[in-house]
Scaffold this active site. Structure first.
Site, short mmCIF file in Angstrom:
data_model
loop_
_atom_site.label_atom_id
_atom_site.label_comp_id
_atom_site.label_asym_id
_atom_site.label_seq_id
_atom_site.Cartn_x
_atom_site.Cartn_y
_atom_site.Cartn_z
N GLY A 116 -19.88 -40.53 26.06
CA GLY A 116 -20.18 -39.39 26.03
C GLY A 116 -19.43 -38.04 26.57
N GLU A 154 -16.40 -43.54 27.15
CA GLU A 154 -15.55 -42.90 26.80
C GLU A 154 -15.60 -42.29 26.47
OE1 GLU A 154 -14.77 -41.24 23.58
OE2 GLU A 154 -15.05 -43.26 22.38
N CYS A 201 -14.38 -37.32 20.05
CA CYS A 201 -13.71 -37.09 21.07
C CYS A 201 -12.55 -37.15 21.44
CB CYS A 201 -14.92 -38.67 21.64
SG CYS A 201 -13.70 -39.75 21.16
P1 NAI Z 1 -23.90 -36.85 26.85
O1 NAI Z 1 -22.82 -37.32 27.69
O2 NAI Z 1 -25.49 -35.84 27.52
O3 NAI Z 1 -25.21 -37.21 25.81
C1 NAI Z 1 -24.22 -38.45 25.69
C2 NAI Z 1 -25.33 -39.82 26.12
O4 NAI Z 1 -25.47 -40.18 27.12
C3 NAI Z 1 -26.72 -39.95 24.98
O5 NAI Z 1 -27.33 -41.29 24.64
C4 NAI Z 1 -27.66 -39.10 26.59
O6 NAI Z 1 -29.24 -39.19 26.43
C5 NAI Z 1 -27.04 -40.40 27.27
N1 NAI Z 1 -27.21 -39.18 28.75
C6 NAI Z 1 -27.46 -37.73 29.04
N2 NAI Z 1 -27.56 -37.39 30.52
C7 NAI Z 1 -27.66 -39.28 31.49
C8 NAI Z 1 -28.21 -39.98 32.11
N3 NAI Z 1 -28.25 -38.72 33.37
N4 NAI Z 1 -28.10 -40.57 32.44
C9 NAI Z 1 -27.72 -41.67 31.36
N5 NAI Z 1 -27.27 -41.29 30.74
C10 NAI Z 1 -27.26 -40.12 29.74
O7 NAI Z 1 -23.46 -35.61 26.27
P2 NAI Z 1 -24.61 -34.16 25.12
O8 NAI Z 1 -25.30 -33.57 25.93
O9 NAI Z 1 -25.20 -34.85 23.83
O10 NAI Z 1 -23.33 -33.11 24.73
C11 NAI Z 1 -22.41 -32.25 25.49
C12 NAI Z 1 -20.82 -32.50 25.35
O11 NAI Z 1 -20.81 -34.12 25.68
C13 NAI Z 1 -20.33 -32.26 24.51
O12 NAI Z 1 -20.39 -30.86 23.98
C14 NAI Z 1 -19.34 -33.12 23.83
O13 NAI Z 1 -18.01 -32.24 24.34
C15 NAI Z 1 -19.17 -33.95 24.60
N6 NAI Z 1 -19.68 -35.43 24.48
C16 NAI Z 1 -18.87 -36.24 23.69
C17 NAI Z 1 -18.96 -37.08 22.71
C18 NAI Z 1 -17.80 -38.45 22.62
O14 NAI Z 1 -18.05 -38.93 21.56
N7 NAI Z 1 -16.81 -39.06 24.13
C19 NAI Z 1 -20.18 -37.75 22.29
C20 NAI Z 1 -20.63 -37.10 22.88
C21 NAI Z 1 -21.26 -35.98 23.67
#
Ligand code: NAI
Ligand code: MG
Length: 490
Positions: A240, A262, A296
């Site tokens: 994420g 990742e 990503c």
């Molecule tokens: P995020 O990192 O918040 O979400 C990814 C996962 O982490 C989800 O399952 C979410 O519920 C969980 N999560 C969120 N906050 C958490 C916490 N405090 N503790 C544990 N788990 C937690 O990403 P989001 O808000 O969906 O997207 C924001 C940006 O992140 C996107 O615009 C993109 O730039 C990036 N992103 C990158 C990804 C990748 O493949 N590297 C995938 C998704 C988002």
């Protein structure tokens, strides 16, 4: 699997509860949350909203399965057989799962069918073969001792999954964990819980013992954080956002959990004038626009050598003008909606910044339609290194083109970023290609191709794009602990 030629019908949503210890149960609080179809913004199902209480139950179930259940004593080869069986069941239901992915994520059905699901099955089979090939070593030591190492499962693994490749990212974490003999608690992204829940049902059908895979749907700061903080969870695998990884690292400090991350990127994609231009245009377009730009490793900084720049940009713009954007259940659709309103707003915000900071918007630049989270395929030319759109991850269909003059200059600029997930170079000169492959600080470098993934090829980031590697034998390391055993021989 049949490749659809006519509109695919909407699948039925069957699994909506928490899956804990082999039982489908409502969340302890009784709360539910909506999951939407991003193309229409309609609610497709209500899902149990897990939080700390549910994570506690799941952690107990996972611990019990790790230490007392049949999983703990099963022959490694039999563990592999169960994984092959699950792969077969997923393959049988591939069409249904692909449709479920399209319903929940909005990605074009043709992508879900051609990419996501086949990669899920392949990843699982790849690691199934490892289950009985996880070896220790015998080590010559001083004195009359016999020393050997064992590789034991790291324990209960917490897996926090993103929404861009929901089933595939779950499988990148399930497969090595299962091969190593771990048990797990998986939290799918709140936007996309459906395929993970369906695969958990199939895991049970395959005979994977209850408690080995537990799924707790819910939000990050509640369910996600509870997994990260739980003293009974030994390792976290997260995909994420960088800022979320920083929170997880802090939350995990108390219990010193093992972590693999990742994260995102701003990956440089470098096209030299001596490249096969047809391939480079196709590849550079795919590098960014695939999956609505929600990758990503998206090739979001496209460096094009000065002498071919104008022609190259024109050809990219022409492709964008032809993109079929629309209903993701139509097989001809090439671009679907973004995942949700937050991402739509965030992407439109970056597009505005690009315009304000002086980049030249050649195509797109706005929302597409007024229903569903669609963004027009957007192409910015005349982008410079200082602009926000050249620095920050946009995670949408927005490509920035930057000009360069020579290899040293482009190498320096490619590395001038906090990220280091992927990079690509297009050239017919193998010396140049390998020079760049060595100099670029990124976990993956593609030469004359982009987004070529294989379960056997390790993937992960340098710098702030991550920690550790997933896939390949390297991806197994994070799921085992090494134990040294020394025996006195007299
Ligand atoms: P995020 O990192 O918040 O979400 C990814 C996962 O982490 C989800 O399952 C979410 O519920 C969980 N999560 C969120 N906050 C958490 C916490 N405090 N503790 C544990 N788990 C937690 O990403 P989001 O808000 O969906 O997207 C924001 C940006 O992140 C996107 O615009 C993109 O730039 C990036 N992103 C990158 C990804 C990748 O493949 N590297 C995938 C998704 C988002
Ligand atoms: Mg977030």
């Amino acid at each position: 699997m049949a490749t659809a030629t006519e509109s695919v019908s909407r699948p039925q949503v069957r699994q909506t509860q928490c899956f804990i210890g082999g039982k489908w149960i409502p969340s302890s609080s009784g709360k539910m949350f909506d999951t939407l179809h991003p193309a229409t913004e309609e609610v497709v199902a209500q899902i149990a909203e897990g939080d700390a209480d549910d994570v506690n139950l799941a952690a107990d179930a996972a611990r019990d399965a790790l230490e007392n259940g049949p999983w703990a004593t099963m022959d490694a080869r039999d563990r592999g057989h169960l994984m092959y069986k699950l792969a077969d069941l997923i393959e049988e239901e591939q069409d249904e799962l692909a449709a479920l992915e399209t319903l929940d994520n909005g990605k074009p059905i043709s992508d879900a069918q051609a990419a996501d699901l086949p990669l899920v099955v392949d990843c699982l089979r790849y690691y199934a073969g490892f289950a009985d090939k996880i070896h220790g070593q015998t080590i010559p030591v001083r004195g009359n001792y016999f020393t050997y190492t064992r590789r034991e499962p790291v324990g209960v693994v917490g897996q926090i999954i993103p929404w861009n490749f929901p089933a595939l990212m779950a499988m990148w974490k399930w497969a090595p964990a299962l091969a190593a003999g771990c048990t797990m608690i998986t939290k799918p992204a709140e936007q996309t819980p459906l395929t993970c829940l369906r695969m958990a049902r199939l895991a049970q059908k395959a005979g994977i013992p209850d408690g080995v895979i537990n799924v707790v749907p819910g939000y990050g700061p509640t369910a996600g954080a509870a997994i990260v903080k739980h003293p009974g969870v030994d390792k976290i695998a997260f995909t994420g956002e960088m800022a979320t990884a920083q929170i997880i690292m802090r939350d995990a400090a108390e219990t010193l959990k093992r972590l693999t991350f990742e994260l995102g990127g701003k990956s440089p994609n470098i096209v030299f004038a001596d490249a096969d231009l047809d391939a480079a245009v196709e590849g550079s377009h795919f590098a960014l626009y695939f999956n609505q730009g929600q990758c990503c490793c998206a090739g979001s900084r496209l460096f094009v050598e000065e002498s071919i720049h104008d022609e190259f940009v024109e050809r990219l713009a022409a492709k964008n003008r032809e993109t079929k954007i629309g209903d993701p259940f139509e097989p001809a659709t090439q671009q679907g909606p973004q995942i949700d309103q937050d991402q739509l707003d965030r992407i439109l915000g970056y597009i505005d910044l690009g315009k304000k900071e002086g980049a030249n918007c050649l195509t797109g630049g706005a929302r597409h339609g007024d229903r569903g989270y669609y963004v027009e395929p957007t192409l910015f030319d005349g982008v410079t290194d200082e602009m926000t759109i050249a620095k920050e991850e946009i995670f949408g269909p927005v490509l920035s083109v930057l000009k360069f003059k020579d290899i040293d200059e482009v190498t320096r600029r490619a590395n001038d970023t906090q990220f280091g997930l992927a990079a690509a170079v297009w050239t017919r000169d193998i010396g140049k290609a390998h020079h760049l492959a060595a100099k670029v600080k990124a976990g993956t470098v593609w030469i004359n191709c982009y987004d070529v993934f294989d379960a056997g090829a390790p993937f992960g980031g340098f710098k702030m794009s991550g920690m550790g590697r997933e896939l390949g034998e390297a991806g197994l390391q994070a799921y085992t602990e090494s134990k040294t055993v020394t025996v006195a021989l007299d």
